[in-house]
Scaffold this motif. Structure first.
Motif, PDB file in Angstrom:
ATOM      1  N   GLN A 157       7.738  17.797  12.933  1.00 52.44           N
ATOM      2  CA  GLN A 157       7.266  16.367  13.220  1.00 52.44           C
ATOM      3  C   GLN A 157       8.062  15.415  13.869  1.00 52.44           C
ATOM      4  O   GLN A 157       7.564  14.417  14.317  1.00 52.44           O
ATOM      5  N   GLU A 158       9.180  15.930  14.099  1.00 55.58           N
ATOM      6  CA  GLU A 158      10.276  15.337  14.831  1.00 55.58           C
ATOM      7  C   GLU A 158       9.710  14.970  16.238  1.00 55.58           C
ATOM      8  O   GLU A 158      10.006  14.007  17.016  1.00 55.58           O
ATOM      9  N   LEU A 160       6.842  13.959  16.799  1.00 56.74           N
ATOM     10  CA  LEU A 160       6.006  12.672  16.984  1.00 56.74           C
ATOM     11  C   LEU A 160       6.648  11.637  17.588  1.00 56.74           C
ATOM     12  O   LEU A 160       6.191  10.438  18.156  1.00 56.74           O
ATOM     13  N   TYR A 161       8.012  11.489  17.514  1.00 58.89           N
ATOM     14  CA  TYR A 161       8.885  10.380  18.011  1.00 58.89           C
ATOM     15  C   TYR A 161       9.603  10.599  18.929  1.00 58.89           C
ATOM     16  O   TYR A 161      10.402   9.697  19.577  1.00 58.89           O
ATOM     17  N   LYS A 162       9.071  11.762  19.772  1.00 58.78           N
ATOM     18  CA  LYS A 162       9.519  11.869  21.443  1.00 58.78           C
ATOM     19  C   LYS A 162       8.966  11.240  22.414  1.00 58.78           C
ATOM     20  O   LYS A 162       7.704  11.448  22.391  1.00 58.78           O
ATOM     21  N   ALA A 163       9.515  10.279  23.197  1.00 60.75           N
ATOM     22  CA  ALA A 163       8.835   9.709  24.353  1.00 60.75           C
ATOM     23  C   ALA A 163       8.153  10.742  25.103  1.00 60.75           C
ATOM     24  O   ALA A 163       8.768  11.671  25.477  1.00 60.75           O
ATOM     25  N   LEU A 196       0.422   6.250  10.786  1.00 61.90           N
ATOM     26  CA  LEU A 196       0.499   7.015  11.850  1.00 61.90           C
ATOM     27  C   LEU A 196      -0.518   6.301  12.953  1.00 61.90           C
ATOM     28  O   LEU A 196       0.064   6.312  14.199  1.00 61.90           O
ATOM     29  N   MET A 199       1.023   4.167  16.625  1.00 65.95           N
ATOM     30  CA  MET A 199       1.918   4.794  17.145  1.00 65.95           C
ATOM     31  C   MET A 199       1.661   5.110  18.525  1.00 65.95           C
ATOM     32  O   MET A 199       0.715   5.543  18.984  1.00 65.95           O
ATOM     33  N   ASP A 200       2.700   4.967  19.504  1.00 66.18           N
ATOM     34  CA  ASP A 200       2.110   5.155  21.086  1.00 66.18           C
ATOM     35  C   ASP A 200       2.032   6.794  21.488  1.00 66.18           C
ATOM     36  O   ASP A 200       1.693   6.895  22.506  1.00 66.18           O
ATOM     37  N   THR A 201       2.507   7.553  20.489  1.00 66.52           N
ATOM     38  CA  THR A 201       2.433   9.104  20.879  1.00 66.52           C
ATOM     39  C   THR A 201       1.532   9.755  20.122  1.00 66.52           C
ATOM     40  O   THR A 201       1.283  10.798  20.259  1.00 66.52           O
TER      41      THR A 201
END
Length: 280
Positions: A157-158, A160-163, A196, A199-201
């Motif tokens: 799930q990390e 999810l926070y990657k640009a 969630l 979120m932009d991703t």
């Protein structure tokens, strides 16, 4: 079982039968040479059982064609690269398959998915995932490496926070009510799902039970960029890499997403499911 998979297995069985006939052996004869039950020979030749690589090597030796073992094993690898039995993948527990999912997710920029009976793994809380792994281990009677599997799923799930990454999912409303865990765990899971949204991703759509559909969502699937589709059945996980299948599932995703809602409307549907839990 997939028709494509069964067709390939029948073709492999026909090749075994051809080699046996060319060697002048009948079914009983090759069974005697191999020390197998006659029924196993019949199941392999008719495509009702998937041979192991060892089975194929022994068959080639039994018919006096040891050199053909490479061809037979190649056919098996081609068959199993698309159709991967859960029995083999989970023989040592869930962790190895979850580690593979981490690698596959990190290598993908856009993941699109449809889930009809559960919350997508990428959005699961640790407790929800824990109950899912526990239930699956009991059902499949496999080793219980639940905590290692949960850690791997949380690490996945990390992403999810990657640009630059994008996760677009459609969850059928029914999945918000399927209780495979205690109510308080499900409540926390629905809260997580709501959190969630925005979120932009992440793009989460909910397909309402009463939505007008052009195509019913028969089963869940995940599309990785435009290179691969992964579909789970009870006994097999299909990895479909050909352009035709990827395009087919993309159309299925588009039709499902078209009928789904997002943003405030999705929040309301999730909130309604959360309220139905009636926690004290």
């Amino acid at each position: 079982m997939s028709t494509d998979f069964q067709t390939a297995r029948v073709a492999l069985g026909a090749r075994l039968r051809e080699l046996r006939s060319e060697a002048g052996l009948n079914g009983k004869g090759v069974a005697d040479v191999l020390g197998w039950q006659r029924s196993k020979v019949s199941r392999l030749e008719t495509g009702k059982q998937t041979p192991t690589a060892s089975d194929l090597t022994k068959w080639a030796q039994a018919v006096g064609r040891p050199g053909v073992a490479t061809e037979l094993r190649g056919r098996l690898v081609g068959l199993e690269s698309q159709y991967r039995s859960w029995r083999r993948q989970l023989a040592g527990g869930h962790r190895a398959r979850q580690e593979l999912a981490v690698t596959e997710t990190m290598a993908t920029q856009l993941i699109r998915g449809v889930e009809v009976s559960r919350i997508p793994g990428l959005f699961q809380t640790a407790d929800y995932a824990r109950h899912a792994f526990e239930a699956n281990a009991e059902f499949r009677r496999i080793p219980r490496d639940v905590e290692a599997a949960v850690r791997a799923r949380m690490r996945r799930q990390e992403a999810l926070y990657k640009a630059g990454k994008l996760f677009r999912f459609v969850v059928w409303e029914a999945a918000l009510y399927v209780l495979t865990c205690p109510r308080e765990v499900m409540a926390a899971q629905l809260d997580r799902l709501t959190g969630l949204i925005g979120m932009d991703t992440v793009e989460i759509r909910v397909l309402p039970l009463g939505a007008q559909l052009k195509r019913a969502p028969g089963h869940g699937f995940w599309i990785y960029d435009r290179r691969r589709v992964i579909v789970e059945t009870i006994n097999t996980e299909m990895w479909l890499d050909d352009e035709e299948n990827v395009g087919l599932y993309e159309r299925a995703w588009d039709l499902t997403a078209e009928a789904a809602v997002q943003g405030p409307q999705a929040r309301r549907l999730i909130g309604r499911a959360r309220a139905s839990l009636e926690l004290d």
